[in-house]
Design an enzyme around this catalytic site. Structure first.
Site, PDB file in Angstrom:
ATOM      1  CG  HIS A 140     141.850 -74.851  86.995  1.00 14.12           C
ATOM      2  ND1 HIS A 140     143.082 -74.172  87.501  1.00 14.12           N
ATOM      3  CD2 HIS A 140     142.106 -76.099  86.445  1.00 14.12           C
ATOM      4  CE1 HIS A 140     143.933 -74.895  87.362  1.00 14.12           C
ATOM      5  NE2 HIS A 140     143.352 -76.255  86.570  1.00 14.12           N
ATOM      6  CE  LYS A 146     151.071 -82.713  88.275  1.00 21.45           C
ATOM      7  NZ  LYS A 146     150.013 -81.852  87.857  1.00 21.45           N
ATOM      8  NE  ARG A 151     145.779 -77.049  79.333  1.00 22.31           N
ATOM      9  CZ  ARG A 151     146.858 -77.393  80.269  1.00 22.31           C
ATOM     10  NH1 ARG A 151     147.020 -76.298  80.888  1.00 22.31           N
ATOM     11  NH2 ARG A 151     147.368 -78.421  80.375  1.00 22.31           N
ATOM     12  CB  SER A 176     148.771 -74.935  87.311  1.00 22.60           C
ATOM     13  OG  SER A 176     147.512 -74.938  87.547  1.00 22.60           O
TER      14      SER A 176
END
Length: 161
Positions: A17, A41, A90, A128
């Site tokens: 990040h 979440k 990514r 994460s």
């Protein structure tokens, strides 16, 4: 003034990040790292904790502001006087997901632009969820998260395990 908004849950913030924030800061006059409340979440850290951690981790980036929001991303971006969303990628799987989201935002707000930025290869494997899993089982997260936050992240993950 050109403002780029980098939204995310940042639970926890990673060096990947930070890579995106730093590189975005060279493209925009102001970068807003915006912690998003995602009702789907169950975060490890509260919204306030994530804002505090991002603020600490981004101290070295002079043109960054940390904020939080809930609701529609395009509405938040508009309230920040911007039309630019910056998304870090990514892998190809990230692109497919983010591309669909960008098209949806473009459909409801045609002036909104999403900028995809490939993360540095040094961080392309970091997520994460991967950080949380690694720490949960006692693995080292040094170099994956900002050094100033490593102890706090490990402590919280182990408390929750």
């Amino acid at each position: 003034m050109r403002i780029g908004v980098c939204p995310g849950s940042f639970d926890p913030v990673s060096n990947g990040h930070l890579d995106i924030f730093l590189r975005s800061s060279k493209m925009f006059d102001l970068v807003i790292a915006a912690v998003f409340h995602n009702p789907n979440k169950k975060p490890l850290f509260t919204m306030e904790e994530r804002v505090d951690m991002l603020t600490l981790a981004t101290q070295g980036i002079p043109n960054i502001k940390v904020d939080s929001f809930s609701g529609l991303l395009n509405d938040y971006v508009r309230r920040q006087n911007s039309t630019f969303i910056v998304r870090g990628l990514r892998a190809l799987s990230d692109f497919e997901y983010e591309f669909q989201r960008a098209l949806l935002i473009k459909k409801i707000d045609p002036d909104m632009e999403t900028i995809f930025m490939m993360t540095s290869s040094d961080y392309s494997f970091i997520s994460s969820s991967g950080i949380k899993e690694l720490a949960r089982f006692g693995g080292p997260i040094t170099g994956l998260v900002p050094a100033c936050l490593e102890e706090k992240i490990v402590k919280r993950i182990r408390e929750k395990s």
